[in-house]
Design a protein around this motif. Structure first.
Motif, PDB file in Angstrom:
ATOM      1  N   UNK A 170      -6.143 -15.744  12.843  1.00 40.74           N
ATOM      2  CA  UNK A 170      -5.451 -15.036  11.764  1.00 40.74           C
ATOM      3  C   UNK A 170      -4.093 -15.687  11.600  1.00 40.74           C
ATOM      4  N   UNK A 171      -3.644 -15.844  10.363  1.00 38.44           N
ATOM      5  CA  UNK A 171      -2.295 -16.362  10.148  1.00 38.44           C
ATOM      6  C   UNK A 171      -1.646 -15.658   8.968  1.00 38.44           C
ATOM      7  N   UNK A 172      -0.326 -15.731   8.941  1.00 40.16           N
ATOM      8  CA  UNK A 172       0.419 -15.208   7.803  1.00 40.16           C
ATOM      9  C   UNK A 172       0.123 -16.072   6.581  1.00 40.16           C
ATOM     10  N   UNK A 173       0.089 -15.431   5.424  1.00 42.70           N
ATOM     11  CA  UNK A 173      -0.305 -16.098   4.186  1.00 42.70           C
ATOM     12  C   UNK A 173       0.671 -15.737   3.077  1.00 42.70           C
ATOM     13  N   UNK A 174       0.933 -16.702   2.185  1.00 47.63           N
ATOM     14  CA  UNK A 174       1.794 -16.451   1.037  1.00 47.63           C
ATOM     15  C   UNK A 174       1.049 -16.800  -0.246  1.00 47.63           C
ATOM     16  N   UNK A 175       1.173 -15.937  -1.251  1.00 49.35           N
ATOM     17  CA  UNK A 175       0.569 -16.217  -2.546  1.00 49.35           C
ATOM     18  C   UNK A 175       1.299 -17.358  -3.272  1.00 49.35           C
ATOM     19  N   UNK A 176       2.366 -17.848  -2.677  1.00 49.93           N
ATOM     20  CA  UNK A 176       3.086 -18.980  -3.259  1.00 49.93           C
ATOM     21  C   UNK A 176       2.700 -20.307  -2.612  1.00 49.93           C
ATOM     22  N   UNK A 177       1.662 -20.307  -1.773  1.00 48.40           N
ATOM     23  CA  UNK A 177       1.242 -21.560  -1.159  1.00 48.40           C
ATOM     24  C   UNK A 177       0.919 -22.588  -2.234  1.00 48.40           C
ATOM     25  N   UNK A 178       1.371 -23.816  -2.013  1.00 52.40           N
ATOM     26  CA  UNK A 178       1.372 -24.838  -3.052  1.00 52.40           C
ATOM     27  C   UNK A 178      -0.015 -25.152  -3.594  1.00 52.40           C
ATOM     28  N   UNK A 179      -1.042 -25.186  -2.756  1.00 56.01           N
ATOM     29  CA  UNK A 179      -2.377 -25.598  -3.194  1.00 56.01           C
ATOM     30  C   UNK A 179      -3.296 -24.414  -3.509  1.00 56.01           C
ATOM     31  N   UNK A 180      -2.755 -23.216  -3.548  1.00 59.22           N
ATOM     32  CA  UNK A 180      -3.603 -22.028  -3.735  1.00 59.22           C
ATOM     33  C   UNK A 180      -4.218 -22.009  -5.135  1.00 59.22           C
ATOM     34  N   UNK A 181      -5.538 -21.888  -5.175  1.00 56.82           N
ATOM     35  CA  UNK A 181      -6.255 -21.755  -6.443  1.00 56.82           C
ATOM     36  C   UNK A 181      -5.942 -20.383  -7.031  1.00 56.82           C
ATOM     37  N   UNK A 182      -5.656 -20.286  -8.334  1.00 60.95           N
ATOM     38  CA  UNK A 182      -5.193 -19.018  -8.902  1.00 60.95           C
ATOM     39  C   UNK A 182      -6.248 -17.936  -9.045  1.00 60.95           C
TER      40      UNK A 182
END
Length: 326
Positions: free
Chosen positions: A307-319
């Motif tokens: 498990x890791x912390x996640x951000x919706x601002x991650x650069x490669x995140x598919x919308x």
């Protein structure tokens, strides 16, 4: 000025949870709080207060319920933890009874009794519900270590009241509202995943259970278990355990369910990374959202399932996120 938002909360029922002492009781009692919650920063601070929270929440009128819904909605939009929503609800209930008041002590106005003369904004702003909630969150986020304070103490740090202990009174009700209006499971943190959103289906819940049970197993490219996984192999087996068959590789899994805006993802939904987020053919990684800004994944060689912390601002995140089986 009233807020014309009507939200049906429905029956408000909170299951009592086992409690344990989390900070020194004598120190807490000196501050007027008896601390017996599983997490000192969220949930009822006294055993058996779940029923009281339900009763208090059931007495709210339409304006109050609408303001609670707005607090939760903006908190979700800003990807703030449920703890922040609870702090705002307690502050609003203490300051105005969760009403958008056009009067108050001296020039205090609105839900949080913000004072234009103290730099909170113009009269028009501090009586605009959306502005008020966002402004409250802005100030809260500037409070050092607010996440680890009791919600009432965090509210006081924002409001700077001459009566600092009064915010604790509404903690049981606020915890209840966070659970029911915000669809948050186990807000007091006694079970698995304090502050995690409720999964949208039994299949998602089972997939999460499977994935979490594989933590610590190694990443091996092309592996689909049971002793090792790559990213899509873990998702394949997790949903297979729930009776849903996914394609083998991540960019095909993107087409294996309902698409939804990634910021509306719920636990069990699949999130994707791509070298070009606008092009699904460039997807190279898939992970499972757990709620509360966390994911479970088989990330890369040398890193076990975790498990890791996640951000919706991650650069490669598919919308777009994907909800398998829908």
């Amino acid at each position: 000025m009233g807020l014309v938002v009507f939200v049906a909360i429905g029956a408000l029922v909170v299951t009592a949870v086992a409690a344990k002492v989390v900070i020194d009781n004598q120190q807490a009692q000196a501050r007027g709080v008896s601390l017996m919650s599983c997490d000192a920063s969220v949930g009822p601070t006294q055993p058996g207060q779940g029923e009281r929270g339900t009763v208090d929440a059931s007495k709210l009128d339409d304006e109050q319920r609408g303001i609670v819904a707005l607090i939760v909605s903006i908190g979700k939009q800003r990807s703030l933890a449920p703890r922040a929503w609870q702090v705002a609800i307690q502050a609003g209930m203490t300051e105005s009874g969760l009403h958008n008041l056009t009067y108050g002590d001296r020039d205090s106005l609105g839900i949080f009794q913000m004072r234009p003369s103290m730099g909170w904004g113009t009269v028009a702003q501090v009586t605009d519900p959306t502005y008020e909630v966002n402004k409250f969150y802005d100030v809260l986020l500037g409070v050092p270590d607010w996440q680890n304070k009791l919600p009432g103490d965090a509210a006081q740090a924002v409001e700077r009241s001459g009566f600092p202990s009064r915010y604790h009174k509404w903690e049981p009700m606020a915890a209840t509202l966070v659970e029911k209006v915000g669809q948050v499971a186990d807000v007091v943190g006694c079970g698995t995943g304090m502050g995690a959103l409720l999964p949208p289906s039994q299949a998602a819940a089972q997939a999460i259970k499977f994935a979490l049970g594989e933590q610590g197993k190694p990443y091996v490219w092309g592996a689909t278990g049971p002793d090792a996984y790559d990213c899509s192999g873990l998702m394949l087996r997790a949903y297979e355990s729930a009776g849903i068959i996914l394609p083998r590789v991540s960019y095909n899994q993107y087409h294996a369910g309902a698409l939804l805006p990634v910021r509306e993802a719920q636990p069990g939904d699949l999130l994707f990374l791509a070298t070009n987020p606008a092009d699904p053919d460039s997807i190279h990684h898939v992970m499972m959202y757990l709620g509360d800004n966390k994911v479970v994944e088989a990330q890369q060689t040398g890193v076990p399932v975790h498990i890791r912390a996640f951000s919706f601002d991650e650069r490669e995140l598919v919308p777009q996120a994907v909800r398998p089986g829908v």
